[in-house]
Design a protein around this motif. Structure first.
Motif, short mmCIF file in Angstrom:
data_model
loop_
_atom_site.label_atom_id
_atom_site.label_comp_id
_atom_site.label_asym_id
_atom_site.label_seq_id
_atom_site.Cartn_x
_atom_site.Cartn_y
_atom_site.Cartn_z
N SER A 106 0.86 -1.20 0.00
CA SER A 106 0.00 0.00 0.00
C SER A 106 0.89 1.24 0.00
O SER A 106 0.63 2.22 -0.70
CB SER A 106 -0.90 0.04 1.23
OG SER A 106 -1.55 -1.17 1.36
N TYR A 107 1.99 1.17 0.80
CA TYR A 107 2.93 2.29 0.85
C TYR A 107 3.52 2.53 -0.55
O TYR A 107 3.63 3.66 -1.02
CB TYR A 107 4.04 1.97 1.86
CG TYR A 107 5.16 2.97 1.88
CD1 TYR A 107 4.98 4.24 2.44
CD2 TYR A 107 6.39 2.67 1.31
CE1 TYR A 107 6.01 5.16 2.44
CE2 TYR A 107 7.42 3.59 1.31
CZ TYR A 107 7.22 4.83 1.87
OH TYR A 107 8.24 5.75 1.85
N LEU A 108 3.85 1.41 -1.23
CA LEU A 108 4.41 1.52 -2.58
C LEU A 108 3.40 2.17 -3.53
O LEU A 108 3.76 3.00 -4.36
CB LEU A 108 4.80 0.12 -3.08
CG LEU A 108 5.38 0.05 -4.49
CD1 LEU A 108 6.70 0.78 -4.57
CD2 LEU A 108 5.59 -1.40 -4.93
N TYR A 109 2.15 1.79 -3.39
CA TYR A 109 1.09 2.30 -4.27
C TYR A 109 1.01 3.83 -4.18
O TYR A 109 0.89 4.51 -5.19
CB TYR A 109 -0.24 1.66 -3.88
CG TYR A 109 -1.38 2.09 -4.77
CD1 TYR A 109 -1.49 1.60 -6.07
CD2 TYR A 109 -2.35 2.98 -4.31
CE1 TYR A 109 -2.53 1.98 -6.89
CE2 TYR A 109 -3.40 3.37 -5.13
CZ TYR A 109 -3.48 2.87 -6.42
OH TYR A 109 -4.50 3.27 -7.23
N TYR A 110 1.12 4.34 -2.94
CA TYR A 110 0.97 5.79 -2.77
C TYR A 110 2.29 6.55 -2.95
O TYR A 110 2.31 7.66 -3.47
CB TYR A 110 0.36 6.11 -1.39
CG TYR A 110 -1.08 5.70 -1.34
CD1 TYR A 110 -2.05 6.39 -2.07
CD2 TYR A 110 -1.50 4.58 -0.61
CE1 TYR A 110 -3.39 5.99 -2.08
CE2 TYR A 110 -2.82 4.18 -0.60
CZ TYR A 110 -3.76 4.88 -1.33
OH TYR A 110 -5.06 4.49 -1.34
N SER A 111 3.44 5.95 -2.50
CA SER A 111 4.70 6.71 -2.52
C SER A 111 5.53 6.47 -3.77
O SER A 111 6.33 7.31 -4.14
CB SER A 111 5.54 6.34 -1.30
OG SER A 111 6.03 5.02 -1.46
N LYS A 112 5.37 5.29 -4.40
CA LYS A 112 6.19 4.86 -5.55
C LYS A 112 7.67 4.73 -5.18
O LYS A 112 8.54 4.78 -6.04
CB LYS A 112 6.06 5.82 -6.75
CG LYS A 112 4.67 6.13 -7.19
CD LYS A 112 4.06 4.96 -7.95
CE LYS A 112 2.64 5.27 -8.37
NZ LYS A 112 1.84 4.09 -8.57
N LYS A 113 7.96 4.62 -3.87
CA LYS A 113 9.37 4.48 -3.45
C LYS A 113 9.74 3.00 -3.45
O LYS A 113 9.64 2.33 -2.42
CB LYS A 113 9.57 5.10 -2.07
CG LYS A 113 9.50 6.60 -2.14
CD LYS A 113 9.81 7.22 -0.81
CE LYS A 113 9.71 8.73 -0.93
NZ LYS A 113 9.39 9.38 0.32
#
Ligand SMILES: Nc1nc2c(ncn2[C@@H]2O[C@H](COP(=O)(O)OP(=O)(O)OP(=O)(O)O)[C@@H](O)[C@H]2O)c(=O)[nH]1
Length: 368
Positions: free
Chosen positions: A75-82
């Motif tokens: 989910s973090y990847l989905y929003y931050s793209k980091k």
């Protein structure tokens, strides 16, 4: 749920870490991590449920925890793209997984943690692309081995000190020394891979005859400068240069002399531009120069200097020296331009004008 929407969800899942700047190879790498992570997350859910209904209630928290971390991570990847941070977390929890699996089953073989971590970490070593990653992973790895030794001897196996005839302390130390040697090897592999990558990049960007930027590379440079100027303001000029009657040079002196002319012309260009300018071979006997922070007048002065220097060049042949002239077209950035192609097209039509009006001259195209 209809098959089509399952397929849609699966496609979205594979692309959640991607940004438009990613290369195809990076996109495949991201997709691979997401799908394998998702599969392991699903496995954790099943394994946790099985443990729970088998009466191993607290042990089921380990696989459930793994699934939860995966969901939060993605989910973090989905929003931050980091992607990098997510990759490190996902790799770390995957390396810990077999060890946790052993705990949740309630049993442990002597030095189990050390063995699992050492095998997994060394396997991960084969994916190293550069020295910094190798070094970081090695430090993490040594910490895991030492922690594994401590956990094995103090917590799970208190009293049991034998692994294949060795004490756990000796076994752990032995593993540290051996793996240091293996990681030194990985370090040099990674250094070689880095050198190879740099060499390949240079080859992909360079024109083999002249050793200056090829069409693709000069275009990339101009495109990124265009985007920068469009966003931050400023100006630049583009110069298109073409050797006059080059076909006649080939016909009269031969292809080898034609190549010499192209090389001398390229050398003349690199010697007559500023350090901040970029020059590239655009095709055959056509070259392009990108001049950051330059007005039409400044670029014109520079083009005339190039024009007169080229006129003086003499290429030795078996009979008499070969001389040549060039035609040049210039254009500058205009705030209305939407892409670099528009500026190149104006420089090209100015070059066409120079050819039409007798060659060996500079023509400019005013900003629209
Ligand atoms: N020797 C050599 N010739 C090349 C190379 N690349 C392209 N050419 C030749 O360059 C010639 C270009 O000819 P044209 O496009 O007719 O242009 P030109 O004779 O210079 O005429 P104008 O541009 O109108 O002045 C062609 O004959 C190509 O075969 C190269 O790398 N080496």
């Amino acid at each position: 749920m209809p098959i089509k929407s399952i397929r849609n969800y699966l496609q979205i899942l594979g692309t959640i870490g991607n940004v438009p700047e990613n290369t195809e190879r990076e996109k495949v790498g991201h997709g691979f991590l997401i799908y394998t992570g998702a599969l392991m997350g699903l496995g954790g859910l099943l394994w946790g449920t099985l443990s729970f209904f088998s009466g191993l209630v607290w042990q089921s928290l380990i696989p459930y925890g793994y699934t939860l971390i995966t969901i939060v991570n993605f989910s973090y990847l989905y929003y931050s793209k980091k992607f990098e941070l997510v990759r490190i977390i996902q790799m770390a929890i995957s390396v810990l997984l077999p060890f946790l699996f052993q705990i949740s089953l309630g049993g442990f073989i002597p030095s189990g943690a050390v063995i699992i971590w050492s095998i997994l970490s060394i396997l991960v070593g084969f994916t190293f692309q550069n020295r910094i990653t190798t070094l970081r992973w090695f430090i993490f790895y040594l910490a895991l081995i030492v922690a594994g030794g401590v956990i094995d001897s103090n917590i799970f196996l208190a009293g049991s000190v034998d692994t294949y005839g060795l004490s756990i302390l000796f076994f752990t130390l032995n593993l540290c020394v051996t793996s240091t040697i293996i990681f030194i090897m990985f370090f040099y592999f990674a250094a070689n891979a880095e050198n190879l990558k740099t060499q390949l990049e240079t080859l992909a960007h360079t024109d083999p005859l002249t050793n200056i930027s090829n069409r693709r590379h000069i275009f990339e440079i101009m495109e990124s400068e265009f985007n920068r100027v469009k966003r931050n303001g400023g100006t630049f000029a583009v110069m298109m240069l073409d050797i006059d009657h080059f076909k006649k040079i080939n016909d009269n002196f031969g292809h080898a002399t034609g190549d010499q002319v192209i090389k001398s012309f390229s050398l003349c260009l690199t010697r007559n531009i500023r350090k901040i300018d970029s020059v590239g071979r655009y095709g055959g006997e056509e070259f392009i120069i990108f001049l950051p922070d330059s007005s039409l007048e400044q670029a014109h002065t520079s083009a005339q200097r190039i024009n007169s220097h080229c006129r003086e060049l003499q290429i030795a042949t078996s009979d008499n020296a070969c001389t040549f002239t060039v035609s040049i077209g210039i254009s500058v950035f205009a705030s209305r331009d939407n892409c670099i192609d528009e500026i190149i097209a104006r420089a090209d039509s100015a070059l066409y004008q120079a050819k039409e009006h007798g060659r060996d001259q500079v023509r400019t195209s005013p900003a629209v």
